[in-house]
Design a protein around this motif. Structure first.
Motif, short mmCIF file in Angstrom:
data_model
loop_
_atom_site.label_atom_id
_atom_site.label_comp_id
_atom_site.label_asym_id
_atom_site.label_seq_id
_atom_site.Cartn_x
_atom_site.Cartn_y
_atom_site.Cartn_z
N TRP A 286 0.81 -1.21 0.00
CA TRP A 286 0.00 0.00 0.00
C TRP A 286 0.85 1.27 0.00
O TRP A 286 0.38 2.36 -0.31
CB TRP A 286 -0.93 0.01 1.23
N VAL A 287 2.12 1.12 0.37
CA VAL A 287 3.00 2.27 0.55
C VAL A 287 3.34 2.96 -0.78
O VAL A 287 3.66 4.14 -0.81
CB VAL A 287 4.30 1.84 1.28
N THR B 120 10.51 5.11 -5.99
CA THR B 120 10.59 5.61 -4.63
C THR B 120 11.62 4.83 -3.81
O THR B 120 12.28 5.39 -2.94
CB THR B 120 9.22 5.55 -3.94
N MET C 110 11.15 15.78 -12.35
CA MET C 110 11.36 14.95 -11.17
C MET C 110 10.36 13.78 -11.21
O MET C 110 9.18 13.98 -11.43
CB MET C 110 11.15 15.79 -9.91
N ILE C 111 10.86 12.58 -11.00
CA ILE C 111 9.97 11.40 -10.96
C ILE C 111 9.71 11.02 -9.50
O ILE C 111 8.57 10.94 -9.06
CB ILE C 111 10.59 10.21 -11.72
N ALA C 112 10.75 10.73 -8.78
CA ALA C 112 10.64 10.44 -7.34
C ALA C 112 11.88 11.06 -6.70
O ALA C 112 12.99 10.58 -6.92
CB ALA C 112 10.58 8.94 -7.08
N ASP C 113 11.67 12.09 -5.91
CA ASP C 113 12.80 12.85 -5.35
C ASP C 113 13.85 11.92 -4.76
O ASP C 113 13.48 11.02 -4.02
CB ASP C 113 12.33 13.79 -4.23
N ARG D 54 -5.55 8.32 -4.99
CA ARG D 54 -4.77 7.10 -4.87
C ARG D 54 -5.56 6.07 -4.07
O ARG D 54 -6.04 6.36 -2.99
CB ARG D 54 -3.46 7.43 -4.16
N PRO E 51 -5.34 -0.19 -1.02
CA PRO E 51 -6.02 -1.47 -0.84
C PRO E 51 -6.02 -1.91 0.62
O PRO E 51 -5.04 -1.72 1.34
CB PRO E 51 -5.22 -2.43 -1.71
N MET F 221 6.87 10.67 -4.61
CA MET F 221 6.52 10.21 -5.94
C MET F 221 5.75 11.30 -6.66
O MET F 221 4.75 11.79 -6.14
CB MET F 221 5.68 8.92 -5.84
N ARG F 222 6.23 11.70 -7.83
CA ARG F 222 5.64 12.84 -8.55
C ARG F 222 4.77 12.43 -9.72
O ARG F 222 4.15 13.28 -10.36
CB ARG F 222 6.76 13.74 -9.09
N ARG F 223 4.77 11.13 -10.07
CA ARG F 223 4.06 10.68 -11.27
C ARG F 223 3.11 9.55 -10.91
O ARG F 223 3.32 8.85 -9.94
CB ARG F 223 5.06 10.16 -12.31
N PHE G 295 2.82 11.74 -3.52
CA PHE G 295 2.71 11.19 -2.17
C PHE G 295 4.13 10.84 -1.70
O PHE G 295 5.02 10.62 -2.51
CB PHE G 295 1.79 9.97 -2.12
N ASN H 78 3.98 5.94 4.61
CA ASN H 78 3.70 7.17 3.87
C ASN H 78 3.59 8.31 4.87
O ASN H 78 3.17 8.09 6.01
CB ASN H 78 2.39 7.08 3.10
#
Lengths: 385, 136
Positions: free
Chosen positions: A132-133, A139, A192-195, B4, B7, B71-73, B79, B95
């Motif tokens: 779920w994270v 990331t 930026m995709i995942a810092d 988002r 689950p 996460m930016r995409r 998040f 998170n």
């Protein structure tokens, strides 16, 4: 018993496709197998050992051995993520040393660009606590990069040099998915995709595959090809281990690398060419430190100013363009690391990136998720004179 | 911004007490009677010494950010994924909840702030162990 000189790589093939909407995955495996066997001067009927992992469809080796029409006496479907195929070379050498087979075929193929691919396995004990994270590879590796920056002052510009070096090599590879040379500025200004990882810190996603043929030294001497011997191999795994003493700045390569170098009886300063699994730029930087090419925390300085560019820097790496620019078939770059090391040792790399007198190379990789649980495999290869 | 989906966890005999605790607002970790060390994620045997004599321990639910990546995409972005090192010792993959994700940093103090998972897309499923910066 040592694996030193126990077996040789005599065949290597990288499928030229990067997008295969009209092919099947077994077909890709078969084309890779045929390519590697032709490269060795052998045929499917010579194969008596077969190695594959979970990218192989159906029931893995049982399905593929029947599809290929092989008659084998040894099989191994060891699975350790993207570095599996580096590990397979060592496991094939073990089997050959024990007399369990003499001609081992290793194949990888997949079509993640053309069809949805299941990447997570249900039922893992950690699943309920992690799925779920949103722990995607982005990331996961992003957290490693963030912690490395925090502890050692590593910068985005230093990481960018790894992509810059890969792109300098990819321009000479007609099959590379991203053949355009990029600059440090291009990397750090990409989205930026995942810092702190930008789009150009990430590898490509490609359909395709590859294959290797590993044989006994006796058979290698009968083939009209340069003999590439396995000198040493190491493998290791690492995970959060219950969460005490978590350290995301060190990979399992800190164990697999020294094990391989010790068995080979050589040191990082002896290495002429390095294939370093590059799922992300941070993956390369950490492995360079963990294998001993520089001290822990010094990776940023080591990769800066083109030190990984063939002909310019001290340590030419991923001269095919690597996963960052050339090919990352089925999200699994391990086999392409071995293939380019073989090309370099044979003197068959693109002329502009060929390392002069390249007689000793390392191929190393990470499989799984660097920021969670992962494996590492390292092999040292030597060209016999 | 797309929503988002979170689950709902599927408890099993090893983890039921963890999810029950979280629904009551308590983060339960495991502690080992033999080696006295804690661990997370919780499991039947101690990953440090192999003992099967592990017990539940109510964490204070406080700690600090070990590392994080925003996460930016993709679905539900942005998040923040993070490891939080609890004051009891073990690190938790989690998170982070924040008005401004860019304000989060390694070393920052955080506390447990459970969020509901999605049961049948209703958002009222079993709680998940999110964290938020202390002072937010």
């Amino acid at each position: 018993m040592s694996l030193r000189n126990a077996a040789c790589i005599v065949g290597a093939f990288e499928h030229p496709t990067r997008l295969a909407p009209d092919m099947t995955t077994p077909q890709l495996h078969a084309e890779c197998a045929a390519g590697a066997l032709a490269d060795a001067g052998l045929s499917l009927t010579d194969v008596d050992g077969y190695f594959c992992a979970t990218d192989a469809p159906g029931f893995g080796p049982i399905s593929m051995i029947d599809y290929l029409g092989l008659d084998i006496r040894h099989t191994d479907s060891t699975e350790m993520g993207g570095c599996t195929y580096i590990q397979h070379v060592a496991h094939a050498a073990q089997a050959i040393a024990m007399g369990k087979c003499s001609v081992a075929l290793i194949t990888l193929a997949g079509r993640p660009r053309s069809e949805a691919v299941q990447r997570f396995r249900p039922g893992a004990p950690e699943s309920a606590f992690e799925q779920w994270v949103g722990l995607t590879n982005h990331t996961s590796y992003g957290m490693c990069a963030a912690r490395h920056m925090h502890e050692f002052g590593t910068t985005s510009e230093q990481l960018a040099w790894i992509k810059v070096a890969a792109s300098h090599h990819a321009q000479h590879n007609p099959h590379a998915m991203l053949p355009k040379v990029v600059t440090v500025e291009d990397v750090v200004t990409s989205p930026m995709i995942a810092d702190p990882l930008h789009r150009l810190d990430c590898c490509v996603t490609t359909d395709g595959g590859g294959a290797l043929v590993v044989v006994s030294p006796e058979i290698a001497r009968t083939l009209n090809r340069p003999v590439i011997s396995l000198l040493g191999a190491g493998e290791a795994t690492k995970g959060p281990s219950g969460g005490l003493g978590l350290d995301l700045t060190v990979s399992a390569a800190a164990k697999s690398g020294p094990r391989a170098f010790a068995e080979a009886g050589v040191t990082p300063s002896d290495i002429k060419y390095a294939s370093i699994y590059d799922s992300f730029t941070i993956t390369v930087l950490m492995q360079l430190e963990d294998l001993g090419f520089c001290a822990k925390g010094e990776g940023g300085k080591f990769v800066a100013d083109g030190n990984l560019i063939s002909g310019t820097g001290k340590l030419p790496f991923n001269t095919d363009g690597g996963g960052l620019c050339n090919n990352h078939p089925m999200f699994r770059g391990g086999i392409t690391k071995v293939i380019e090391a073989v090309r370099q040792l044979r003197g068959e790399a693109a002329p502009a990136v060929q390392v002069p007198n390249c007689d000793l190379a390392v191929a190393t990789g990470i499989g799984g998720s660097l920021g969670a649980r992962h494996g590492a495999a390292t092999i040292i290869l030597e060209r016999q004179s | 911004m797309s929503v988002r989906k979170l689950p709902a966890p599927q408890p099993n005999p090893e983890t039921q007490a963890f999810w029950d605790g979280l629904d009551a607002g308590v983060l339960r970790i495991k502690t080992c009677v033999d080696c006295q060390q804690t661990h997370y994620y919780p499991r039947h045997i101690c990953p440090h010494c192999g003992s099967a004599d592990t017990r539940w321990l109510d964490s204070a639910g406080t700690g600090e950010i070990y590392s994080l990546s925003v996460m930016r995409r993709g679905e539900g972005a942005p998040f923040a994924v993070a490891y939080v090192t609890l004051d009891e010792g073990p690190s938790v993959l989690t998170n982070l909840v924040a008005e401004n994700l860019d304000s989060l940093a390694i070393g920052q103090r955080v506390r447990l702030m459970p969020q509901s998972s999605d049961a049948d897309h209703a958002g009222d499923g079993p709680a998940l162990p999110f964290f938020t910066a202390i002072g937010d």
